[in-house]
Structure formats: structure tokens, C-alpha cells
Design a protein around this motif. Structure first.
Motif, PDB file in Angstrom:
ATOM      1  N   LEU A 101      61.810  43.903  36.484  1.00 30.31           N
ATOM      2  CA  LEU A 101      60.800  43.104  37.174  1.00 30.31           C
ATOM      3  C   LEU A 101      59.444  43.785  37.034  1.00 30.31           C
ATOM      4  N   LEU A 102      58.393  43.025  37.261  1.00 28.40           N
ATOM      5  CA  LEU A 102      57.054  43.594  37.310  1.00 28.40           C
ATOM      6  C   LEU A 102      56.603  43.644  38.761  1.00 28.40           C
ATOM      7  N   ARG A 103      56.049  44.768  39.153  1.00 26.69           N
ATOM      8  CA  ARG A 103      55.406  44.897  40.460  1.00 26.69           C
ATOM      9  C   ARG A 103      53.910  44.992  40.187  1.00 26.69           C
ATOM     10  N   LEU A 104      53.168  44.011  40.675  1.00 23.39           N
ATOM     11  CA  LEU A 104      51.731  43.908  40.429  1.00 23.39           C
ATOM     12  C   LEU A 104      50.977  44.257  41.705  1.00 23.39           C
ATOM     13  N   SER A 105      49.908  45.027  41.583  1.00 23.93           N
ATOM     14  CA  SER A 105      49.104  45.416  42.742  1.00 23.93           C
ATOM     15  C   SER A 105      47.631  45.358  42.384  1.00 23.93           C
ATOM     16  N   TYR A 106      46.835  44.805  43.289  1.00 28.45           N
ATOM     17  CA  TYR A 106      45.376  44.756  43.142  1.00 28.45           C
ATOM     18  C   TYR A 106      44.759  45.082  44.488  1.00 28.45           C
ATOM     19  N   SER A 107      43.805  45.976  44.498  1.00 33.35           N
ATOM     20  CA  SER A 107      43.127  46.352  45.727  1.00 33.35           C
ATOM     21  C   SER A 107      41.629  46.190  45.536  1.00 33.35           C
ATOM     22  N   SER A 108      40.985  45.588  46.523  1.00 39.71           N
ATOM     23  CA  SER A 108      39.541  45.396  46.477  1.00 39.71           C
ATOM     24  C   SER A 108      39.053  45.049  47.875  1.00 39.71           C
ATOM     25  N   ASN A 109      37.784  44.851  47.986  1.00 41.70           N
ATOM     26  CA  ASN A 109      37.154  44.365  49.206  1.00 41.70           C
ATOM     27  C   ASN A 109      36.793  42.914  48.930  1.00 41.70           C
ATOM     28  N   ILE A 110      37.273  41.974  49.744  1.00 41.58           N
ATOM     29  CA  ILE A 110      37.017  40.558  49.470  1.00 41.58           C
ATOM     30  C   ILE A 110      36.248  39.928  50.626  1.00 41.58           C
ATOM     31  N   ARG A 111      35.582  38.831  50.326  1.00 50.29           N
ATOM     32  CA  ARG A 111      34.901  38.071  51.367  1.00 50.29           C
ATOM     33  C   ARG A 111      34.512  36.703  50.830  1.00 50.29           C
ATOM     34  N   THR A 112      34.355  35.782  51.736  1.00 43.01           N
ATOM     35  CA  THR A 112      33.670  34.524  51.465  1.00 43.01           C
ATOM     36  C   THR A 112      32.462  34.578  52.382  1.00 43.01           C
ATOM     37  N   ALA A 113      31.289  34.383  51.853  1.00 45.74           N
ATOM     38  CA  ALA A 113      30.101  34.748  52.625  1.00 45.74           C
ATOM     39  C   ALA A 113      28.976  33.724  52.553  1.00 45.74           C
ATOM     40  N   PHE A 114      28.145  33.780  53.568  1.00 44.42           N
ATOM     41  CA  PHE A 114      26.837  33.138  53.646  1.00 44.42           C
ATOM     42  C   PHE A 114      26.857  31.621  53.773  1.00 44.42           C
ATOM     43  N   ARG A 115      28.029  30.995  53.793  1.00 45.16           N
ATOM     44  CA  ARG A 115      28.133  29.548  53.972  1.00 45.16           C
ATOM     45  C   ARG A 115      29.288  29.229  54.895  1.00 45.16           C
ATOM     46  N   ALA A 116      29.130  28.229  55.724  1.00 46.63           N
ATOM     47  CA  ALA A 116      30.219  27.802  56.600  1.00 46.63           C
ATOM     48  C   ALA A 116      31.244  26.984  55.809  1.00 46.63           C
ATOM     49  N   ASN A 117      32.486  27.015  56.259  1.00 48.06           N
ATOM     50  CA  ASN A 117      33.581  26.249  55.681  1.00 48.06           C
ATOM     51  C   ASN A 117      33.820  26.570  54.198  1.00 48.06           C
ATOM     52  N   THR A 118      33.868  27.864  53.897  1.00 50.05           N
ATOM     53  CA  THR A 118      34.181  28.290  52.533  1.00 50.05           C
ATOM     54  C   THR A 118      35.525  28.997  52.513  1.00 50.05           C
TER      55      THR A 118
END
Length: 168
Positions: free
Chosen positions: A61-78
Motif C-alpha cells: 500500500l501507499l501511505r501519503l502525507s502532506y503537511s502545510s498551513n491552510i486557509r480560506t481567507a478574505f471572503r465570506a462563504n468560501t
């Protein structure tokens, strides 16, 4: 994600996590385009990271990992969705691997995120031995009309691929 966690738990209980099959780290990459202090990837839809690797065995099997800082910003309902593609296809077994974030106001909330899961097949079939390509993408959720995604910022984003033994 629950099925992925159950597979890993079963694997770790199997002989104390030891295995006789030939497995290990296949690839690791980190964001070299940003200084990790102020830069951010403001891609609303598209590829964020990539690893090309050679899978050693057919039955693993493959074990996949991604780490980052995420956001949805500056607009409502995104909202936005971060996900893996394996050779251009989403994982289908045990299920797709993704995370999402939505924002109801126009704030600027940064969330440290760790996207991880186990995959054995895509819609193209079982992921067999040989050359493969893993990419991390961000895109729109069908439930929200707009996406204003940001990835990274005061963090070192990374992508990792491991080949692991099946828990059965």
C-alpha cells in the motif's frame, strides 16, 4: 479517513508493526519556493506539490502525507479542498484522501493541516510496482460557490510517500 486509520491500526498490531516485506520511504519533498516566513501559495485550483517515485512491490500500500498551513481567507462563504492524485487519479480504495476548510466570515484564520491516508488503488486499478507520480492539489468544494485558498505561510510544507505492507 476512518477506514485509513483502521488499516494502519491493523497493520501496527500485526507482529508489533514488523513485516517481512520490503518497504520504506519512497519520496520526500518540501517547499523550496517559499522562505517559510511570509510567502504563501494563493492557488485556488491546481497542483501544490509533486513526487515521482518507484513502487517496489505489487502487493503493498501507499501511505501519503502532506503537511502545510491552510486557509480560506478574505471572503465570506468560501471553501477549499486539498487532496492527493496518484498518476492523475484520486484514490478509490479504500477511499479518496482529502481535507477541506470553509469560512463563513471574511476572516483570515490559519490552520495547520496534516493530510494523510493509505491507498491501494485508483479508478485506473491497483497501484502496482513501478514508476508513479503523487501530486497534492487544492480545489473548490461543490457546496460553496467561491474558493479563496491559501497554502503555506510561516511553515515548511512537505509531501511524503511511504510503501507499507498490507495489514492482511
Amino acid at each position: 479517513q476512518r477506514q485509513n486509520a483502521n488499516l494502519l491500526e491493523r497493520f501496527e498490531r500485526l507482529e508489533g508493526g514488523r513485516s517481512t516485506c520490503n518497504v520504506g520511504l519512497l519520496g520526500y519533498t518540501y517547499d523550496t519556493q517559499h522562505d517559510g516566513m511570509t510567502a504563501t501559495t494563493e492557488t485556488d485550483s491546481g497542483q501544490l506539490a509533486e513526487i515521482a517515485f518507484t513502487k517496489k512491490q505489487n502487493n503493498t500500500l501507499l501511505r501519503l502525507s502532506y503537511s502545510s498551513n491552510i486557509r480560506t481567507a478574505f471572503r465570506a462563504n468560501t471553501a477549499a479542498r486539498w487532496y492527493f492524485l496518484i498518476d492523475g487519479q484520486e484514490c478509490s480504495s479504500p477511499e479518496k484522501i482529502d481535507i477541506s476548510m470553509s469560512q463563513s466570515d471574511s476572516g483570515n484564520t490559519h490552520i495547520p493541516a496534516y493530510l494523510t491516508g493509505v491507498c491501494s488503488a485508483t479508478s485506473a486499478g491497483r497501484i502496482g510496482q513501478g514508476q508513479h507520480n503523487i501530486t497534492v492539489h487544492v480545489g473548490q468544494l461543490t457546496t460553496h460557490p467561491t474558493t479563496d485558498a491559501h497554502s503555506g505561510w510561516v511553515t515548511l510544507s512537505f509531501l511524503e510517500v511511504q510503501e507499507i505492507c498490507p495489514p492482511f
